[in-house]
Design a protein around this motif. Structure first.
Motif, mmCIF file in Angstrom:
data_model
loop_
_atom_site.group_PDB
_atom_site.id
_atom_site.type_symbol
_atom_site.label_atom_id
_atom_site.label_comp_id
_atom_site.label_asym_id
_atom_site.label_seq_id
_atom_site.Cartn_x
_atom_site.Cartn_y
_atom_site.Cartn_z
ATOM 1 N N UNK A 255 40.505 -120.337 -14.265
ATOM 2 C CA UNK A 255 39.565 -120.371 -13.156
ATOM 3 C C UNK A 255 38.539 -119.267 -13.245
ATOM 4 N N UNK A 256 37.669 -119.244 -12.260
ATOM 5 C CA UNK A 256 36.711 -118.153 -12.145
ATOM 6 C C UNK A 256 36.457 -117.875 -10.672
ATOM 7 N N UNK A 257 36.141 -116.630 -10.389
ATOM 8 C CA UNK A 257 35.873 -116.203 -9.014
ATOM 9 C C UNK A 257 34.387 -115.913 -8.881
ATOM 10 N N UNK A 258 33.755 -116.545 -7.926
ATOM 11 C CA UNK A 258 32.317 -116.363 -7.722
ATOM 12 C C UNK A 258 32.010 -114.977 -7.198
ATOM 13 N N UNK B 20 33.804 -116.630 -23.184
ATOM 14 C CA UNK B 20 32.829 -115.582 -22.844
ATOM 15 C C UNK B 20 32.219 -114.967 -24.095
ATOM 16 N N UNK B 21 30.945 -114.648 -23.999
ATOM 17 C CA UNK B 21 30.258 -113.833 -24.998
ATOM 18 C C UNK B 21 29.079 -113.145 -24.322
ATOM 19 N N UNK B 22 28.654 -112.037 -24.894
ATOM 20 C CA UNK B 22 27.489 -111.331 -24.357
ATOM 21 C C UNK B 22 26.181 -112.032 -24.735
ATOM 22 N N UNK B 23 26.245 -112.967 -25.692
ATOM 23 C CA UNK B 23 25.063 -113.727 -26.114
ATOM 24 C C UNK B 23 25.352 -115.225 -25.948
ATOM 25 N N UNK B 24 25.383 -115.710 -24.706
ATOM 26 C CA UNK B 24 25.795 -117.097 -24.436
ATOM 27 C C UNK B 24 24.707 -118.126 -24.747
ATOM 28 N N UNK B 25 25.142 -119.380 -24.840
ATOM 29 C CA UNK B 25 24.183 -120.481 -24.969
ATOM 30 C C UNK B 25 24.154 -121.335 -23.695
ATOM 31 N N UNK C 46 29.330 -121.338 -24.883
ATOM 32 C CA UNK C 46 29.749 -120.029 -24.385
ATOM 33 C C UNK C 46 28.920 -119.621 -23.175
ATOM 34 N N UNK C 47 29.506 -118.741 -22.365
ATOM 35 C CA UNK C 47 28.810 -118.169 -21.209
ATOM 36 C C UNK C 47 29.098 -116.680 -21.134
ATOM 37 N N UNK C 48 28.242 -115.970 -20.425
ATOM 38 C CA UNK C 48 28.501 -114.579 -20.097
ATOM 39 C C UNK C 48 29.157 -114.599 -18.722
ATOM 40 N N UNK C 49 30.460 -114.470 -18.670
ATOM 41 C CA UNK C 49 31.203 -114.571 -17.409
ATOM 42 C C UNK C 49 30.683 -113.603 -16.353
ATOM 43 N N UNK C 50 30.122 -112.485 -16.796
ATOM 44 C CA UNK C 50 29.670 -111.465 -15.847
ATOM 45 C C UNK C 50 28.534 -111.942 -14.957
ATOM 46 N N UNK C 51 27.864 -113.044 -15.310
ATOM 47 C CA UNK C 51 26.740 -113.527 -14.508
ATOM 48 C C UNK C 51 27.193 -114.330 -13.289
#
Length: 118
Positions: A63-66, A84-89, A111-116
């Motif tokens: 899961x993920x938390x908004x 996750x990656x720091x350089x997502x597509x 991939x995504x940057x989860x931090x966003x």
């Protein structure tokens, strides 16, 4: 809910990953939150899960938390394998729509940057 063809395979980033099974053009909507297919958990609901229990472990893994609102979400489809990656597509906006940031080739890991958003 995924809107493009994908495949789950071994990932060089982490365990399993989600890979494009079709070419994906930049700005294509590849996933959206579908209340019929996906699940939202309020903070109160998550608090009722046993600490260290299997339900909480599953939510933490898949899961993920908004950032906005603090609710938890889980994808019922294979989108939960996006790593996750720091350089997502990919990029997920505030409405929980996920878009391709650039053209993505068949066989490329999504991939995504989860931090966003998490």
């Amino acid at each position: 809910m995924l809107l493009v063809k994908t495949a789950v395979r071994s990932s060089p980033i982490h365990g399993l990953g989600l890979f494009a099974a079709q070419p994906i053009k930049a700005c294509t909507n590849v996933w959206y939150f579908s209340p019929e297919m996906d699940r939202r958990f309020s903070h109160a609901m998550v608090e009722r899960f046993a600490k260290g229990g299997l339900a909480m472990a599953f939510l933490w893994r898949f899961g993920f938390r908004r950032v906005i609102g603090g609710d938890w979400y889980i994808c019922i489809d294979d989108a939960r394998y996006v790593n996750h990656t720091a350089k997502p597509n990919l990029y997920t906006d505030e409405a929980l729509d996920t878009f391709a940031l650039r053209d993505i080739a068949i066989g490329e890991e999504l991939t995504e940057d989860y931090r966003t958003f998490d």
